[in-house]
Design a protein around this motif. Structure first.
Motif, short mmCIF file in Angstrom:
data_model
loop_
_atom_site.label_atom_id
_atom_site.label_comp_id
_atom_site.label_asym_id
_atom_site.label_seq_id
_atom_site.Cartn_x
_atom_site.Cartn_y
_atom_site.Cartn_z
N ARG A 1 8.75 -13.38 0.10
CA ARG A 1 7.98 -12.53 1.02
C ARG A 1 8.55 -12.62 2.45
O ARG A 1 8.64 -11.61 3.17
N ALA A 2 8.98 -13.81 2.86
CA ALA A 2 9.53 -13.97 4.20
C ALA A 2 10.82 -13.17 4.35
O ALA A 2 11.05 -12.52 5.40
N ALA A 3 11.66 -13.19 3.32
CA ALA A 3 12.91 -12.41 3.38
C ALA A 3 12.60 -10.92 3.46
O ALA A 3 13.23 -10.18 4.24
N PHE A 4 11.61 -10.49 2.68
CA PHE A 4 11.21 -9.08 2.71
C PHE A 4 10.70 -8.70 4.11
O PHE A 4 11.09 -7.66 4.67
N GLU B 1 0.83 -1.21 0.00
CA GLU B 1 0.00 0.00 0.00
C GLU B 1 0.86 1.25 0.00
O GLU B 1 0.49 2.28 -0.53
N LYS B 2 2.01 1.16 0.64
CA LYS B 2 2.95 2.29 0.69
C LYS B 2 4.30 1.82 0.17
O LYS B 2 5.22 1.54 0.94
N PRO B 3 4.45 1.69 -1.15
CA PRO B 3 5.74 1.24 -1.71
C PRO B 3 6.83 2.30 -1.54
O PRO B 3 6.55 3.46 -1.18
N ASN B 4 8.08 1.88 -1.81
CA ASN B 4 9.16 2.88 -1.76
C ASN B 4 9.01 3.85 -2.93
O ASN B 4 8.25 3.60 -3.87
N PHE B 5 9.77 4.95 -2.87
CA PHE B 5 9.55 6.03 -3.84
C PHE B 5 9.84 5.61 -5.28
O PHE B 5 9.32 6.19 -6.22
N LEU B 6 10.65 4.57 -5.45
CA LEU B 6 10.95 4.09 -6.80
C LEU B 6 9.72 3.53 -7.48
O LEU B 6 9.63 3.49 -8.71
N ARG B 7 8.75 3.08 -6.69
CA ARG B 7 7.55 2.44 -7.21
C ARG B 7 6.34 3.34 -7.11
O ARG B 7 5.20 2.86 -7.00
N LEU B 8 6.55 4.63 -7.12
CA LEU B 8 5.47 5.61 -7.05
C LEU B 8 5.62 6.62 -8.19
O LEU B 8 6.71 6.81 -8.73
N ASP B 9 4.53 7.28 -8.53
CA ASP B 9 4.58 8.39 -9.47
C ASP B 9 4.51 9.70 -8.69
O ASP B 9 4.17 9.72 -7.49
N GLU C 1 6.12 2.38 8.27
CA GLU C 1 6.19 1.55 7.07
C GLU C 1 6.95 2.27 5.95
O GLU C 1 7.77 1.66 5.26
N GLU C 2 6.71 3.56 5.79
CA GLU C 2 7.41 4.32 4.76
C GLU C 2 8.90 4.40 5.08
O GLU C 2 9.74 4.29 4.17
N VAL C 3 9.24 4.62 6.35
CA VAL C 3 10.65 4.69 6.73
C VAL C 3 11.35 3.37 6.40
O VAL C 3 12.42 3.34 5.80
N ALA C 4 10.72 2.27 6.78
CA ALA C 4 11.35 0.95 6.56
C ALA C 4 11.44 0.63 5.07
O ALA C 4 12.46 0.11 4.60
N ASN C 5 10.38 0.89 4.31
CA ASN C 5 10.38 0.57 2.87
C ASN C 5 11.45 1.35 2.12
O ASN C 5 12.16 0.79 1.27
N ASN C 6 11.56 2.62 2.42
CA ASN C 6 12.57 3.42 1.71
C ASN C 6 13.98 3.13 2.23
O ASN C 6 14.94 3.18 1.46
N LEU D 1 14.51 -3.24 9.89
CA LEU D 1 14.68 -1.80 9.72
C LEU D 1 13.66 -1.01 10.54
O LEU D 1 13.96 0.10 11.02
N THR D 2 12.45 -1.55 10.70
CA THR D 2 11.46 -0.89 11.54
C THR D 2 11.95 -0.81 13.00
O THR D 2 11.86 0.24 13.65
N ASP D 3 12.47 -1.93 13.49
CA ASP D 3 12.99 -1.94 14.86
C ASP D 3 14.19 -1.01 14.99
O ASP D 3 14.33 -0.30 16.00
N LEU D 4 15.05 -1.01 13.98
CA LEU D 4 16.23 -0.15 14.04
C LEU D 4 15.83 1.33 14.02
O LEU D 4 16.37 2.13 14.79
N ALA D 5 14.86 1.67 13.16
CA ALA D 5 14.41 3.06 13.09
C ALA D 5 13.77 3.50 14.40
O ALA D 5 13.89 4.66 14.80
N ALA D 6 13.11 2.57 15.07
CA ALA D 6 12.43 2.91 16.32
C ALA D 6 13.41 3.27 17.43
O ALA D 6 13.06 3.98 18.39
N THR D 7 14.66 2.80 17.31
CA THR D 7 15.66 3.11 18.33
C THR D 7 16.38 4.42 18.05
O THR D 7 17.16 4.90 18.88
#
Length: 392
Positions: A180-183, A80-88, A217-222, A190-196
């Motif tokens: 999907r599991a690797a993703f 639903e919230k892809p990284n910026f490479l996958r957005l217009d 989600e946006e922080v982790a995806n990008n 990255l979500t846990d790392l960003a939270a710290t």
């Protein structure tokens, strides 16, 4: 026009010259059928590829129902919230703008002494372990991983985890649920790392995490996009470029004699190798006429084969040959237009420093096994090498 339905992604390469694009790509504009039966235009002409990449009537948004996924595993990652490479635009521009200053040429130029230090220390360690060595594991992969970890604020101590999951994420041969599991593991990490992180922390991840207008989600995806692109692409370019130079000793000798040629040589290597091994997918939002009267209609999917565009004989005469003195600056290895690779100044700096240092410090560098025994990564979306045994 008939539909070609026997193309798999990544497509098999010829054993004779594994640096050349797959034979399946050597066609003019072709209508192909993807794994899910979806029709798609495969474009290989330089003019068409560049025109589509610079035309905002073509969408890169993976949420578009007509978007062409080349593999089941890629479709599993639709977000639903892809990284910026996958957005217009304007969503793409909003997110990309947050990162632009970190990859400006001026900023990257200031990083060159640190990159040189990382290259020297990594090469010291490889040489210290003695000849022979695996150049992928001991040099090509650690250098960009150390650089992007420092830039993002990701602990390098975690490199075995994120490198292993990155390889699975790009592997076309494993089941979609494993992709999907690797993703999910990488996003969780990255979500846990960003939270710290907090406002006083350094690194791009901390900067993104401190913003009120970005979701976790946006922080982790990008962050994942930058981490993946930052080490996978440059590592494979470094090892493949080294192998190509070992196979073309006159070109390597020319660079040793004239080290000032390294900037142009890296552009030529990027053109010659073009390691994005599938192509770039897009969807037409309107009817668009391309070269030779070809009309791509609204809602039709398009796949842009960068490797073939970069072998265009009109633009690059003798394109199948490597020539480190060629003016290859118009290549499309980083894409083109608004989605052109954000990290290209960093990739260029790392490749220039890594390759010139290798050539200078190890003038007797050579393959430690017959060329036929070199293990290529034929199953991943980014072309490269599994190992590169070298001696010096």
């Amino acid at each position: 026009m008939s539909v070609v339905d026997d193309i798999s992604f990544p497509a098999p390469r010829e054993s004779g010259c594994p640096f050349d694009p797959p034979p399946a790509f050597r066609r003019a504009a072709t209508r192909i059928s993807l794994w899910d039966g979806k029709p798609c235009w495969m474009l290989t002409d330089y003019r068409d590829v560049r025109a589509v990449l610079s035309d905002r009537r073509f969408s890169a948004d993976t949420r578009n129902p007509a978007f062409p996924f080349l593999l089941p595993g890629q479709q599993q990652l639709r977000r639903e919230k892809p990284n910026f490479l996958r957005l217009d635009d304007p969503e793409h521009a909003r997110l990309r703008k947050m990162l632009t200053t970190d990859f400006l040429i001026k900023r990257v130029e200031a990083m060159r002494p640190d990159i040189q230090r990382i290259v020297d220390e990594t090469l010291d360690a490889m040489v210290g372990h003695g000849s022979p060595a695996d150049l992928v594991a001991e040099f090509a992969l650690p250098v960009p991983s150390l650089v992007i970890c420092d830039l993002l604020g990701v602990p390098y101590e975690d490199h075995e985890f994120f490198q292993r999951q990155s390889v699975r994420l790009l592997d076309s041969t494993i089941p979609p649920q494993d992709v999907r599991a690797a993703f999910d593991l990488l996003i969780e990490y990255l979500t846990d790392l960003a939270a710290t992180k907090h406002a006083g922390s350094t690194g791009i991840l901390a900067k993104l995490a401190a913003r009120d207008d970005l979701s976790a989600e946006e922080v982790a995806n990008n962050g994942l996009l930058l981490l993946l692109a930052g080490h996978e692409t440059t590592a494979n370019m470094t090892s493949l470029s080294t192998l190509v130079l070992l196979r073309n000793p006159a070109q390597a000798d020319r660079l040793r004699a004239e080290p000032e040629l390294i900037g142009g040589a890296v552009e030529e290597l990027l053109r010659y190798l073009t390691i994005v091994d599938t192509g770039l997918p897009r969807v037409a939002m309107e009817d668009v006429e391309l070269s030779d009267g070809l009309v791509v209609k609204a809602g039709e999917a398009v796949l842009l084969i960068l490797s073939m565009a970069n072998r265009d004989e009109e633009l690059f005469p003798g394109a199948t040959d490597l020539d480190v003195t060629r003016d290859a600056r118009r290549h499309l290895a980083f894409g083109f237009g608004v989605h052109q690779c954000l990290g290209q100044p960093l990739a260029r700096a790392e490749l220039q420093i890594a390759l010139s240092t290798l050539l200078r410090r190890l003038p007797r560098l050579r393959l430690a096994v017959p060329f036929e025994e070199v293990a290529f990564r034929n199953e991943t979306l980014i072309y490269g090498l599994k190992q590169l045994p070298v001696a010096w």
